[in-house]
Design an enzyme around this catalytic site. Structure first.
Site, mmCIF file in Angstrom:
data_model
loop_
_atom_site.group_PDB
_atom_site.id
_atom_site.type_symbol
_atom_site.label_atom_id
_atom_site.label_comp_id
_atom_site.label_asym_id
_atom_site.label_seq_id
_atom_site.Cartn_x
_atom_site.Cartn_y
_atom_site.Cartn_z
ATOM 1 C CD GLN A 144 16.034 4.273 13.662
ATOM 2 O OE1 GLN A 144 15.299 3.388 13.226
ATOM 3 N NE2 GLN A 144 17.043 4.749 12.959
ATOM 4 N N GLY A 145 14.124 6.205 18.057
ATOM 5 C CA GLY A 145 12.926 7.038 18.185
ATOM 6 C C GLY A 145 12.824 8.040 17.049
ATOM 7 C CE1 TYR A 146 16.513 8.643 14.654
ATOM 8 C CE2 TYR A 146 16.542 8.198 12.303
ATOM 9 C CZ TYR A 146 17.207 8.518 13.459
ATOM 10 O OH TYR A 146 18.564 8.732 13.430
ATOM 11 C CB SER A 147 8.133 6.549 12.898
ATOM 12 O OG SER A 147 8.849 6.154 11.754
ATOM 13 C CB SER A 179 12.138 -2.063 16.239
ATOM 14 O OG SER A 179 11.475 -1.892 15.012
ATOM 15 C CD GLU A 262 16.764 1.816 9.760
ATOM 16 O OE1 GLU A 262 15.967 1.088 10.364
ATOM 17 O OE2 GLU A 262 16.662 3.054 9.730
ATOM 18 C CD GLU A 387 5.216 4.775 -1.635
ATOM 19 O OE1 GLU A 387 4.418 3.990 -2.175
ATOM 20 O OE2 GLU A 387 5.781 4.527 -0.554
#
Length: 418
Positions: A144-147, A179, A262, A387
């Site tokens: 997963q390429g998010y952050s 990951s 998720e 948060e």
């Protein structure tokens, strides 16, 4: 104090009342696991898990492909996409029996629990035909390429860009905390596809092959000594034009759909794994005498209550799925499991006592509980910080005003505007 036994009910199911069909399904699952977790696969029992996903990777992926051949992957997917159309109850049963059998940690989570359901909900017929059979067969693994370095939990700050050139997208930028990127064949990545766009506007979700010259993966060494997280660099990486999920510019909606899975539905499998960890910790506490301490016994009992609450939160989330995807209420479950699991790591150190500070061997050979303690420090950060989850709950579930951030210095003593 008598510590509850966290063992899943052998035949009770949800609320202790299973139908005849569900009892038959439980027997089928249990029988198949007993008959197949043998030989080399028997040696993989209990391997993998938080901070230990590097363990016996080859045998675990062979096991999961064996499961696929037997029709035991993606059981909640519709039959037309390679699943079993299993009901919520049957999915619960499967996860319970999998935990009871002490079967190895799954390796195909990103594909089966995140990418697959997203394509079922939002993908094109071509994408479903191309990718879903290979996910179900565990022939292609996903990351997963998010952050990004400047967009961790603030996904709207994505800077990785993609430009449409002919019949391809050309991608440049960097992802971080990805990951299992070293083992993945494909990445589903959120990128900025409209120059000059800001925040949620102008994002797209692209399916990007990892085995190409324009993709470079650099492992990040964690506190545990393992490298499950990675940096991923895109330097003129390419993917076909039709490998965009949803319409170009619709990436924010796609990302929220995936994050819903998720934070929600996939929590059920996670919860059963956590229940297995708690069972082992209770056994350890009984064996070394820590359970005789009333304070430790009380904390173990509270942990049992927490994991059972987590179970029912997951079931409620699954029951509330709308239009194929969980709603923002899934963030409640994410906060719950992240804080519970981090607390379990801290409790494990107290159960072990002074011995928890000593490595099993040189130079840095950690045991199961030390791995758990160190890895679980990240639980309240990855998949969206606590948060961010609270903001989502406040704004999208409770309908509270949007948080406008810190006030200018000259206004900090004045009342905050509504």
């Amino acid at each position: 104090m008598e510590i509850p036994d966290p063992q899943p009910a052998a035949d009770g199911g949800i609320g202790g009342d299973e139908s005849r069909a569900d009892r038959a399904f439980r027997r089928e699952v249990r029988g198949w696991l007993a008959a197949n977790l043998t030989g080399d696969f028997a040696d993989a029992r209990g391997l993998g898990g938080p901070g230990r996903n590097h363990e016996a990777f080859d045998i675990r992926i062979a096991w999961e492909r064996h499961m696929a051949a037997g029709g035991w992957t993606c059981i909640g997917w519709p039959e037309e996409y390679g699943g079993r159309s299993a009901s919520i109850q049957q999915q619960v049963i499967f996860h319970e029996e999998y935990a009871l059998a002490d079967a190895p940690e799954r390796v195909n989570h990103m594909g089966e629990q995140l990418l697959g359901p997203t394509l079922i909900a939002l993908g094109t017929p071509h994408q479903r035909e191309r990718f879903l059979p290979r996910v179900a067969a565990v022939e292609e693994l996903w990351c997963q390429g998010y952050s990004e370095p400047g967009a961790g939990s603030d996904l709207a700050a994505i800077a990785t860009r993609a430009e449409r050139v002919g019949d391809q997208w050309v991608i440049n930028g960097q992802k971080v905390w990805t990951s299992h990127a070293r083992d993945a064949d494909w990445c589903f990545a959120i990128v900025r596809s409209e120059p000059g766009s800001r925040r949620q506007q102008g994002l797209s979700c692209l399916l990007v092959p990892m085995d190409q010259p324009g993709v470079r993966v650099r492992p990040i060494t964690q506190l545990t000594g393992a490298s499950e997280f990675n940096e991923v660099f895109f330097d003129d990486a390419r993917t076909d034009a039709d490998n965009v999920v949803g319409a170009p510019g619709d990436g924010w909606r796609v990302a929220m759909t995936t994050l819903g899975f998720e934070r929600g539905v996939s929590m059920l499998g996670r919860q059963v794994g956590y229940e297995r960890e708690l069972r082992r910790l209770i056994d350890t506490a009984r064996a070394n005498g820590a359970a005789d301490d009333p304070l430790i016994a009380d904390r173990l009992t509270r942990a049992w209550i927490g994991v059972r609450t987590m179970r029912f939160t997951a079931l409620r989330t699954m029951a509330g799925v709308r239009d194929g995807a969980p709603g923002p209420e899934a963030s409640i479950g994410k906060i719950h499991w992240a804080r519970w699991h981090r607390g379990l790591g801290e409790l494990a150190m107290d159960v072990l006592g002074a011995g928890s500070t000593v490595a099993e061997g040189a130079p840095y050979d950690l045991d199961r509980w030390q791995n758990l303690f160190l890895f679980s420090r990240a639980d309240t950060v990855y998949a969206g910080t606590d948060e961010i989850q609270r903001d989502i709950i406040a704004e999208r579930v409770l309908g509270l005003p949007r948080d406008r951030g810190p006030l200018p210095r000259d206004r900090r003593s004045r009342p905050h505007p509504a």
